[in-house]
Design a protein around this motif. Structure first.
Motif, PDB file in Angstrom:
ATOM      1  N   THR A   1       0.857  -1.192   0.000  1.00  0.00           N
ATOM      2  CA  THR A   1       0.000   0.000   0.000  1.00  0.00           C
ATOM      3  C   THR A   1       0.888   1.235   0.000  1.00  0.00           C
ATOM      4  N   ASP A   2       0.315   2.363  -0.458  1.00  0.00           N
ATOM      5  CA  ASP A   2       1.146   3.561  -0.526  1.00  0.00           C
ATOM      6  C   ASP A   2       0.685   4.669   0.415  1.00  0.00           C
ATOM      7  N   ASN A   3      -0.287   4.381   1.290  1.00  0.00           N
ATOM      8  CA  ASN A   3      -0.705   5.413   2.244  1.00  0.00           C
ATOM      9  C   ASN A   3      -0.519   4.943   3.692  1.00  0.00           C
ATOM     10  N   GLU A   4       0.296   3.913   3.886  1.00  0.00           N
ATOM     11  CA  GLU A   4       0.541   3.411   5.229  1.00  0.00           C
ATOM     12  C   GLU A   4       2.050   3.319   5.444  1.00  0.00           C
ATOM     13  N   GLN A   5       2.440   3.217   6.703  1.00  0.00           N
ATOM     14  CA  GLN A   5       3.857   3.165   7.034  1.00  0.00           C
ATOM     15  C   GLN A   5       4.301   1.719   7.218  1.00  0.00           C
ATOM     16  N   TRP A   6       4.992   1.168   6.261  1.00  0.00           N
ATOM     17  CA  TRP A   6       5.551  -0.174   6.392  1.00  0.00           C
ATOM     18  C   TRP A   6       6.953  -0.068   7.003  1.00  0.00           C
ATOM     19  N   SER A   7       7.360  -1.111   7.715  1.00  0.00           N
ATOM     20  CA  SER A   7       8.732  -1.159   8.234  1.00  0.00           C
ATOM     21  C   SER A   7       9.531  -2.147   7.406  1.00  0.00           C
ATOM     22  N   ARG A   8      10.721  -1.734   7.029  1.00  0.00           N
ATOM     23  CA  ARG A   8      11.577  -2.652   6.275  1.00  0.00           C
ATOM     24  C   ARG A   8      12.485  -3.431   7.226  1.00  0.00           C
ATOM     25  N   TYR A   9      12.643  -4.714   6.942  1.00  0.00           N
ATOM     26  CA  TYR A   9      13.607  -5.525   7.677  1.00  0.00           C
ATOM     27  C   TYR A   9      15.011  -5.070   7.275  1.00  0.00           C
ATOM     28  N   GLU A  10      15.941  -5.210   8.183  1.00  0.00           N
ATOM     29  CA  GLU A  10      17.344  -5.029   7.810  1.00  0.00           C
ATOM     30  C   GLU A  10      17.900  -6.358   7.293  1.00  0.00           C
ATOM     31  N   PRO A  11      18.935  -6.292   6.460  1.00  0.00           N
ATOM     32  CA  PRO A  11      19.561  -7.543   6.017  1.00  0.00           C
ATOM     33  C   PRO A  11      20.019  -8.363   7.224  1.00  0.00           C
ATOM     34  N   GLY A  12      19.669  -9.637   7.237  1.00  0.00           N
ATOM     35  CA  GLY A  12      20.041 -10.510   8.351  1.00  0.00           C
ATOM     36  C   GLY A  12      18.998 -10.550   9.469  1.00  0.00           C
ATOM     37  N   GLU A  13      17.985  -9.706   9.372  1.00  0.00           N
ATOM     38  CA  GLU A  13      16.975  -9.659  10.435  1.00  0.00           C
ATOM     39  C   GLU A  13      15.958 -10.785  10.273  1.00  0.00           C
ATOM     40  N   TRP A  14      15.573 -11.379  11.390  1.00  0.00           N
ATOM     41  CA  TRP A  14      14.499 -12.376  11.362  1.00  0.00           C
ATOM     42  C   TRP A  14      13.449 -11.992  12.394  1.00  0.00           C
ATOM     43  N   ARG A  15      12.226 -12.374  12.128  1.00  0.00           N
ATOM     44  CA  ARG A  15      11.126 -12.103  13.052  1.00  0.00           C
ATOM     45  C   ARG A  15      10.206 -13.314  13.115  1.00  0.00           C
ATOM     46  N   LEU A  16       9.759 -13.599  14.310  1.00  0.00           N
ATOM     47  CA  LEU A  16       8.788 -14.681  14.510  1.00  0.00           C
ATOM     48  C   LEU A  16       7.449 -14.048  14.892  1.00  0.00           C
ATOM     49  N   TRP A  17       6.422 -14.362  14.129  1.00  0.00           N
ATOM     50  CA  TRP A  17       5.094 -13.802  14.345  1.00  0.00           C
ATOM     51  C   TRP A  17       4.151 -14.879  14.851  1.00  0.00           C
ATOM     52  N   ARG A  18       3.267 -14.462  15.755  1.00  0.00           N
ATOM     53  CA  ARG A  18       2.235 -15.389  16.208  1.00  0.00           C
ATOM     54  C   ARG A  18       0.997 -14.570  16.554  1.00  0.00           C
ATOM     55  N   ARG A  19      -0.117 -14.969  15.978  1.00  0.00           N
ATOM     56  CA  ARG A  19      -1.381 -14.270  16.210  1.00  0.00           C
ATOM     57  C   ARG A  19      -1.256 -12.761  15.972  1.00  0.00           C
ATOM     58  N   GLY A  20      -0.490 -12.410  14.953  1.00  0.00           N
ATOM     59  CA  GLY A  20      -0.390 -11.014  14.544  1.00  0.00           C
ATOM     60  C   GLY A  20       0.727 -10.237  15.207  1.00  0.00           C
ATOM     61  N   GLU A  21       1.262 -10.757  16.294  1.00  0.00           N
ATOM     62  CA  GLU A  21       2.288 -10.024  17.044  1.00  0.00           C
ATOM     63  C   GLU A  21       3.672 -10.600  16.772  1.00  0.00           C
ATOM     64  N   CYS A  22       4.669  -9.731  16.798  1.00  0.00           N
ATOM     65  CA  CYS A  22       6.062 -10.189  16.722  1.00  0.00           C
ATOM     66  C   CYS A  22       6.464 -10.692  18.102  1.00  0.00           C
ATOM     67  N   VAL A  23       6.721 -11.986  18.236  1.00  0.00           N
ATOM     68  CA  VAL A  23       7.005 -12.570  19.551  1.00  0.00           C
ATOM     69  C   VAL A  23       8.498 -12.825  19.768  1.00  0.00           C
ATOM     70  N   ALA A  24       9.283 -12.714  18.723  1.00  0.00           N
ATOM     71  CA  ALA A  24      10.739 -12.822  18.869  1.00  0.00           C
ATOM     72  C   ALA A  24      11.361 -12.239  17.609  1.00  0.00           C
ATOM     73  N   SER A  25      12.562 -11.706  17.748  1.00  0.00           N
ATOM     74  CA  SER A  25      13.259 -11.185  16.573  1.00  0.00           C
ATOM     75  C   SER A  25      14.744 -11.129  16.886  1.00  0.00           C
ATOM     76  N   GLY A  26      15.534 -10.954  15.854  1.00  0.00           N
ATOM     77  CA  GLY A  26      16.965 -10.886  16.070  1.00  0.00           C
ATOM     78  C   GLY A  26      17.670 -10.637  14.753  1.00  0.00           C
ATOM     79  N   LYS A  27      18.972 -10.652  14.809  1.00  0.00           N
ATOM     80  CA  LYS A  27      19.749 -10.408  13.599  1.00  0.00           C
ATOM     81  C   LYS A  27      20.854 -11.447  13.494  1.00  0.00           C
ATOM     82  N   ALA A  28      20.908 -12.074  12.346  1.00  0.00           N
ATOM     83  CA  ALA A  28      21.901 -13.137  12.162  1.00  0.00           C
ATOM     84  C   ALA A  28      23.222 -12.522  11.725  1.00  0.00           C
TER      85      ALA A  28
END
Lengths: 257, 257
Positions: free
Chosen positions: A230-257
């Motif tokens: 979409t072009d009227n909302e604020q998306w967040s970009r992952y950084e290279p090496g970044e991982w995220r674990l999602w559950r029920r819509g929420e980010c429950v863990a993240s980190g950078k390899a």
């Protein structure tokens, strides 16, 4: 290269809006003409629609755009082939059963030197992506023959993704129907929508939706895509090496390899 | 109980006619309201459409009836639940990867005392059918960790089916995309259509097709169903305990357990 689409939500949610945006990139606003696929979890069940045809011309894609399948976890993909010919067997997402659950995987990128394993899970087609998926599941099974929680599993997933990243470009989505794991080696973005919901306007098609009218105040819905949809909302970009674990819509863990 | 539908052909053939007949039995002319599914092989690729809704009311079933997917091997199923609740994960056909091929399975009947194995392949849902499929693949993998020809494999398949038959009713269809194996414990019928082709009239819907107009003289197409689907052709019924292996429309092996 290809494009990925993922969704994690705390209520069964239809992804018609985002899917419609993505499908335009399959031959109309984008070059990804070599097939598309989308997997919807319904409980532990997994329903995959896919087609080696361009999504903008696929009759099955039209069905999926018309038919509001509600799901808490979705993994979608459109393909521009680089490794492996254009046919059903090379079309993402891929799935396998592990620990009595359906695992689903899609990949964006290109890997050098990864071939089909002669271990337990073996590729049916000839893409680098399916070879990586099988290799990843073989690593998981070797590490944990019996089921473990995703928190215990995470280090194995991150280590595997980090090693594939050494072989080229490896952005991926992986799920067992409960959680959604995302790994970014070059390009991935996410947005979490929650109350107060507003309107959203697709970049790739003349389509607007007012999520306020479609949701309840408790809904939490995260959408993940290679490029913001979409072009009227604020998306967040992952950084290279970044991982995220999602559950029920929420980010429950993240980190950078 | 449920109904099975199988096809083996020597050219990619659409199964819209037979599928349309079967779908009527899913809630209209038959009581099988608890879901339906159909798997089409395209090369080594397997495309499964399924729905826990009654087939006579399913939008996905309507797509499949409109959309002439051509395939050399098809496995379809409509369900009247006896074991396992009505949901996607309990909907046939089931599939697993073995030896780098997609295996697909559907079952008609009811088995007592067969539970999910803690071996390699494990059921995702809670049907006796999926438990049998996993058990069968575990037996195959134990006997042959590496691929063997179906001729070498046959004794293992027949022995497994014979043992399930001791537990209740076990009619099944199984394929790896190349061959189609069928086992009858109580009820199964087949017809092989070849030149000169004639007209066929569905039992369950007011639909007639003239195969002459749809085929070439070299086509060989076998359809397998729990009950004959047409009323103006001669179907052959399997005997209890009879199994048949089909490939490219022809019966290439058969026997009685």
């Amino acid at each position: 290269m290809c494009e990925l689409l993922g969704m994690s939500a705390n209520v069964p949610t239809d992804i018609v809006f985002s899917f419609t945006g993505l499908m335009q990139r399959g031959g109309r606003t984008g070059p990804h003409r070599d097939g598309w696929g989308i997997g919807f979890y319904e409980g532990r069940g997994l329903r995959i629609f896919q087609d080696p045809q361009a999504s903008s011309e696929s009759e099955v894609a039209q069905l999926v755009q018309r038919y509001p399948i509600k799901s808490e976890v979705v993994i979608g993909h459109i393909r521009q082939a680089n490794v492996g010919k254009v046919c059903l067997v090379n079309t993402h997402p891929f799935s396998r059963e592990l620990w009595g659950r359906n695992w689903c995987f899609a990949h964006n990128g290109q890997l050098a030197g990864l071939t089909g394993s002669s271990s337990f899970y073996r590729p049916v087609g000839d893409t680098d992506s399916e070879a990586a998926f099988c290799d990843l599941l073989n690593r998981v099974r070797r590490a944990f023959p019996e089921p473990v929680s995703v928190e215990v599993l995470l280090p194995v997933l991150v280590a595997a993704c980090s090693s594939y990243r050494q072989l080229g470009v490896f952005n991926c989505l992986l799920s067992d129907g409960d959680w959604l794991f995302s790994f970014c080696s070059s390009k991935l973005a996410h947005i979490t929508r929650r109350a107060p919901f507003g309107p959203a306007q697709l970049k790739d098609a003349d389509l607007k939706v007012d999520f306020q009218a479609e949701t309840t105040p408790d809904d939490v819905v995260t959408v993940i895509a290679t490029e913001p949809l979409t072009d009227n909302e604020q998306w967040s970009r992952y950084e290279p090496g970044e991982w995220r674990l999602w559950r029920r819509g929420e980010c429950v863990a993240s980190g950078k390899a």
